[in-house]
Structure formats: structure tokens, C-alpha cells
Write a protein that holds these residues in place. Structure first.
Motif, short mmCIF file in Angstrom:
data_model
loop_
_atom_site.label_atom_id
_atom_site.label_comp_id
_atom_site.label_asym_id
_atom_site.label_seq_id
_atom_site.Cartn_x
_atom_site.Cartn_y
_atom_site.Cartn_z
N ILE A 192 0.80 -1.22 0.00
CA ILE A 192 0.00 0.00 0.00
C ILE A 192 0.84 1.28 0.00
CG2 ILE A 192 -1.64 1.34 1.39
CD1 ILE A 192 -2.89 -1.32 2.21
N ALA A 193 1.95 1.29 0.70
CA ALA A 193 2.76 2.51 0.85
C ALA A 193 3.14 3.15 -0.48
CB ALA A 193 3.98 2.24 1.70
N PRO A 194 3.64 2.40 -1.46
CA PRO A 194 3.99 3.04 -2.73
C PRO A 194 2.78 3.63 -3.45
CG PRO A 194 4.93 0.85 -2.61
CD PRO A 194 4.03 1.00 -1.44
N ILE A 195 1.64 3.00 -3.28
CA ILE A 195 0.42 3.51 -3.92
C ILE A 195 0.02 4.83 -3.27
CG2 ILE A 195 -2.04 3.03 -4.28
CD1 ILE A 195 -1.14 0.01 -4.46
N ILE A 196 0.06 4.86 -1.96
CA ILE A 196 -0.28 6.10 -1.25
C ILE A 196 0.72 7.20 -1.60
CG2 ILE A 196 -0.37 7.17 1.05
CD1 ILE A 196 -1.52 4.48 2.05
N ASP A 197 1.99 6.85 -1.64
CA ASP A 197 3.03 7.85 -1.92
C ASP A 197 3.02 8.33 -3.36
OD1 ASP A 197 3.84 7.57 0.68
OD2 ASP A 197 5.54 6.28 0.23
N SER A 198 2.53 7.53 -4.29
CA SER A 198 2.58 7.88 -5.70
C SER A 198 1.23 8.31 -6.27
CB SER A 198 3.11 6.68 -6.49
OG SER A 198 3.15 6.97 -7.86
#
Length: 104
Positions: free
Chosen positions: A72-78
Motif C-alpha cells: 500500500i505505501a507506494p500507492i499512497i506515496d505515488s
């Protein structure tokens, strides 16, 4: 999982600090979470699909929740910032006579 679907993980450099096994775990988790849902997926299933021992999951991701966070983190960050920027540029720069017009 298609290479196109993994593009966000490549663009956010998630794979740079991962071993091949860890990348297989991440991809397997995405596939199984998408198919069965997070709650209905076990780390044993993920390990089997990834072709690794279950302990490999715990060594990098600590637990199933840590694995979900790694997804999830990369999706939230990007995606989230890009979507917000698009929303600001397209919706907040216009004038609306009513709240209904804004949401329409």
C-alpha cells in the motif's frame, strides 16, 4: 501479475532494496490479496505461490500486515499525490454556483 501492474513499484523504487525472493513474495501477496482478500489469505499461501519458505516473509515484512503495508505505501506515496494534484488543477480552479455543481 502483469508487468504493467508492477510499474508503480518500479517507479517508486520499492524493488531496489529487495531480493528476488522478496519481490516474488510481494507479487504473490498482491495476486492472492486481490483474489481472496486480505483476511482470507494466509502467509503460508503467499509463501507457496512465491516459491519460498514462510520464514522468508517474516524476515523482511515481519507479518502479513507488514506485507500489506509494503504493497500500500507506494500507492499512497505515488497515486494519491498525483490524484490530488489533478483534482486541484481540474476542479478547484473553477467557480461553481452551487455545491451540487461542484460534485456533479
Amino acid at each position: 501479475m502483469e508487468d504493467v501492474e508492477l510499474q508503480i513499484f518500479k517507479e517508486t523504487h520499492v524493488f531496489e532494496n529487495m531480493t528476488t525472493k522478496q519481490m516474488h513474495i510481494l507479487v504473490a501477496a498482491i495476486d492472492i490479496f486481490a483474489e481472496k482478500g486480505y483476511a482470507n489469505t494466509s502467509t503460508k499461501e503467499i509463501a507457496t505461490k512465491a516459491g519460498v519458505a514462510e520464514g522468508n516473509i517474516f524476515s523482511k515484512f515481519k507479518n502479513k500486515r507488514g506485507l500489506l503495508n509494503a504493497i500500500i505505501a507506494p500507492i499512497i506515496d505515488s497515486i494519491f499525490p498525483a490524484s490530488m494534484n489533478d483534482f486541484i488543477k481540474t476542479r478547484l480552479t473553477k467557480e461553481y454556483s452551487t455545491l451540487h455543481d461542484f460534485f456533479d
